[in-house]
Design a protein around this motif. Structure first.
Motif, PDB file in Angstrom:
ATOM      1  N   ILE A  57      94.879  21.137  60.204  1.00 56.79           N
ATOM      2  CA  ILE A  57      93.365  20.510  59.798  1.00 56.79           C
ATOM      3  C   ILE A  57      94.372  18.416  59.406  1.00 56.79           C
ATOM      4  N   SER A  58      93.203  18.088  59.901  1.00 52.66           N
ATOM      5  CA  SER A  58      93.529  16.859  59.454  1.00 52.66           C
ATOM      6  C   SER A  58      93.005  15.888  58.369  1.00 52.66           C
ATOM      7  N   ASP A  59      93.868  15.897  57.254  1.00 54.90           N
ATOM      8  CA  ASP A  59      93.506  15.639  55.840  1.00 54.90           C
ATOM      9  C   ASP A  59      94.008  14.287  54.696  1.00 54.90           C
ATOM     10  N   LYS A  60      95.115  13.787  55.166  1.00 53.87           N
ATOM     11  CA  LYS A  60      95.450  12.234  55.151  1.00 53.87           C
ATOM     12  C   LYS A  60      95.568  11.364  56.522  1.00 53.87           C
ATOM     13  N   LYS A  61      94.932   9.412  56.302  1.00 55.42           N
ATOM     14  CA  LYS A  61      95.272   9.063  57.306  1.00 55.42           C
ATOM     15  C   LYS A  61      96.532   7.874  57.099  1.00 55.42           C
ATOM     16  N   TYR A  62      97.222   7.635  57.900  1.00 52.56           N
ATOM     17  CA  TYR A  62      98.406   6.484  57.008  1.00 52.56           C
ATOM     18  C   TYR A  62      98.035   4.470  58.258  1.00 52.56           C
ATOM     19  N   ARG A  63      98.491   4.089  57.437  1.00 46.57           N
ATOM     20  CA  ARG A  63      98.848   3.179  58.331  1.00 46.57           C
ATOM     21  C   ARG A  63      99.582   2.046  58.669  1.00 46.57           C
ATOM     22  N   GLY A  64     100.528   1.486  59.479  1.00 52.92           N
ATOM     23  CA  GLY A  64     101.400   1.206  59.796  1.00 52.92           C
ATOM     24  C   GLY A  64     102.219   0.830  60.597  1.00 52.92           C
ATOM     25  N   ASN A  65     103.726   0.938  61.147  1.00 45.83           N
ATOM     26  CA  ASN A  65     105.302   1.219  61.600  1.00 45.83           C
ATOM     27  C   ASN A  65     105.231   2.667  61.023  1.00 45.83           C
ATOM     28  N   MET A  66     105.681   3.234  62.605  1.00 48.96           N
ATOM     29  CA  MET A  66     106.170   4.672  61.986  1.00 48.96           C
ATOM     30  C   MET A  66     107.439   5.006  60.724  1.00 48.96           C
ATOM     31  N   GLN A  67     108.056   3.958  60.891  1.00 52.13           N
ATOM     32  CA  GLN A  67     109.106   4.179  59.215  1.00 52.13           C
ATOM     33  C   GLN A  67     108.484   4.251  58.683  1.00 52.13           C
ATOM     34  N   SER A  68     108.054   3.104  58.202  1.00 50.15           N
ATOM     35  CA  SER A  68     107.030   3.350  56.576  1.00 50.15           C
ATOM     36  C   SER A  68     106.240   4.591  56.437  1.00 50.15           C
ATOM     37  N   VAL A  69     105.635   4.317  57.601  1.00 52.21           N
ATOM     38  CA  VAL A  69     104.599   5.417  57.454  1.00 52.21           C
ATOM     39  C   VAL A  69     105.386   6.796  57.259  1.00 52.21           C
ATOM     40  N   ILE A  70     106.134   7.415  57.790  1.00 55.97           N
ATOM     41  CA  ILE A  70     106.689   8.773  57.352  1.00 55.97           C
ATOM     42  C   ILE A  70     107.598   8.709  56.290  1.00 55.97           C
ATOM     43  N   ALA A  71     108.096   7.405  55.592  1.00 55.46           N
ATOM     44  CA  ALA A  71     108.650   7.461  54.079  1.00 55.46           C
ATOM     45  C   ALA A  71     107.337   7.833  53.247  1.00 55.46           C
ATOM     46  N   LYS A  72     106.256   7.215  53.749  1.00 55.96           N
ATOM     47  CA  LYS A  72     105.133   7.213  52.423  1.00 55.96           C
ATOM     48  C   LYS A  72     104.821   8.627  52.495  1.00 55.96           C
ATOM     49  N   TYR A  73     104.782   9.345  54.094  1.00 54.71           N
ATOM     50  CA  TYR A  73     103.813  10.543  53.603  1.00 54.71           C
ATOM     51  C   TYR A  73     105.054  11.317  53.502  1.00 54.71           C
ATOM     52  N   ALA A  74     106.438  11.724  52.990  1.00 52.75           N
ATOM     53  CA  ALA A  74     107.739  12.338  53.006  1.00 52.75           C
ATOM     54  C   ALA A  74     107.317  12.141  51.710  1.00 52.75           C
ATOM     55  N   ASP A  75     107.084  11.205  50.953  1.00 55.88           N
ATOM     56  CA  ASP A  75     106.587  10.660  49.053  1.00 55.88           C
ATOM     57  C   ASP A  75     105.775  11.312  49.105  1.00 55.88           C
ATOM     58  N   GLU A  76     104.730  11.372  49.447  1.00 60.23           N
ATOM     59  CA  GLU A  76     103.439  12.107  49.473  1.00 60.23           C
ATOM     60  C   GLU A  76     103.536  13.619  49.174  1.00 60.23           C
ATOM     61  N   LEU A  77     103.696  13.733  50.337  1.00 61.52           N
ATOM     62  CA  LEU A  77     104.527  15.241  50.426  1.00 61.52           C
ATOM     63  C   LEU A  77     105.585  15.872  48.909  1.00 61.52           C
ATOM     64  N   PHE A  78     106.031  15.358  49.381  1.00 60.33           N
ATOM     65  CA  PHE A  78     106.929  16.227  48.088  1.00 60.33           C
ATOM     66  C   PHE A  78     106.056  15.724  46.958  1.00 60.33           C
ATOM     67  N   ALA A  79     105.482  14.827  46.365  1.00 57.91           N
ATOM     68  CA  ALA A  79     104.262  14.786  45.193  1.00 57.91           C
ATOM     69  C   ALA A  79     103.444  16.043  45.234  1.00 57.91           C
ATOM     70  N   GLU A  80     103.028  15.881  46.069  1.00 56.63           N
ATOM     71  CA  GLU A  80     102.016  17.192  46.447  1.00 56.63           C
ATOM     72  C   GLU A  80     102.329  18.419  46.461  1.00 56.63           C
ATOM     73  N   PHE A  81     103.254  19.211  47.109  1.00 62.66           N
ATOM     74  CA  PHE A  81     103.948  20.279  47.160  1.00 62.66           C
ATOM     75  C   PHE A  81     105.576  19.867  47.042  1.00 62.66           C
ATOM     76  N   ASP A  82     105.363  20.577  45.596  1.00 59.21           N
ATOM     77  CA  ASP A  82     106.979  19.459  44.869  1.00 59.21           C
ATOM     78  C   ASP A  82     107.819  20.577  43.772  1.00 59.21           C
ATOM     79  N   SER A  83     107.799  22.115  44.919  1.00 55.91           N
ATOM     80  CA  SER A  83     108.724  23.036  43.900  1.00 55.91           C
ATOM     81  C   SER A  83     109.099  23.628  45.553  1.00 55.91           C
TER      82      SER A  83
END
Length: 283
Positions: free
Chosen positions: A194-220
């Protein structure tokens, strides 16, 4: 007891990892234009070129029960038992065929991964580690089943062109996403994409934000290992993902390339961070 661990060709592990952990592979058959070939015959870049040339995505032919049965029997010439980890049943009908073949073959156990790509690879490595500890094939299958929903499998897509080619989004959605530089997150939930989130911007900054939110959501996270898997990626994209994984404290950070089948459905500059999410909570 000597146990074989096997997967289909959508595992996205390197040849070195397949060898290190003694993981066997049964390849999918791929059809594109008037061609038919085994998955892995062509590189990721070659698959991209073929998709662009013919303006269509490859189609995989589900492995049938007979093919699985022959594969399992071939493994049992050198092994006492087989644990086979399938591409998610929410993605392919092959999984059901593997289960039927396993039920008709002595000492063969099929497991629905609920995952794809190195989400399957994580489970295959775990299975080999359990086998090395002396567990039986049945015990390994039970432990894989108990842990499969803890596999965090997700990716960020740079563009939706390939999703459009595959009929997964409309031309209007494609145009808007590309104009606004919207980068969707694809995640597996209950074995389905499923597609559950959307980001905007260049891929380097998007990857950093994706990782931050990923580890906040799946935090164990289980900090023993994490995969950074991509179709193609700039050094900056990979560095951004790696820096975030290092900050969390993963002991082993493994980079792998997605194979032709996965890549040709996601397109270039698709990157995912995959790990077991059943460790200690991030402090």
């Amino acid at each position: 007891m000597k146990i074989a661990v096997s997967v289909e060709s959508t595992h996205d592990l390197t040849k070195e990892l397949l060898g290190k952990y003694d993981i066997k592979v049964i390849p999918y058959q791929i059809n594109l234009a008037d061609m038919s070939f085994k998955d892995g015959t062509y590189s990721t870049e070659e698959m991209f070129e073929m998709v662009d040339k013919y303006n269509e995505l490859p189609k995989t032919t589900a492995l049938n029960e007979v093919e699985y049965g022959e594969f399992f029997e071939s493994l049992k010439k050198d092994y006492d038992a087989v644990v086979h980890i399938c591409l998610s049943s929410g993605i392919t009908s092959s999984c059901g065929n593997a289960f039927r073949a396993a039920a008709n073959t002595k000492n063969v156990y099929a497991v629905d991964s609920f995952a794809l790509s190195t989400g399957i690879g994580l489970q295959a490595i775990y299975a080999r580690e359990l086998a090395n500890q002396g567990l039986s094939a049945a015990e390994i299958a039970d432990k894989l089943n108990a842990r499969r929903e803890k596999v965090q499998t997700s990716f960020i897509l740079e563009r939706l062109d390939y999703m459009y080619k595959g009929g997964r989004c409309s031309s209007i959605t494609l145009l808007g996403a590309n104009l606004l530089k919207i980068r969707p997150r694809i995640v597996l939930k209950n074995g389905k994409m499923i597609s559950d989130k959307k980001y905007r911007g260049n891929m380097q900054s998007v990857i950093a934000k994706y990782a931050d939110e990923l580890f906040a959501e799946f935090d164990s996270p289980d900090l023993s290992r994490v995969f950074i898997t991509y179709t193609t990626a700039t050094p900056e994209m990979v560095a951004a993902a790696k820096a975030k994984c290092e900050s969390v404290g993963f002991k082993e950070i493994i980079e792998t390339r997605a194979g032709g089948t996965i890549a040709s459905h996601c397109g270039a500059h698709t990157l995912g961070i995959l790990y077991y999410n059943d460790g200690e909570k991030i402090q």
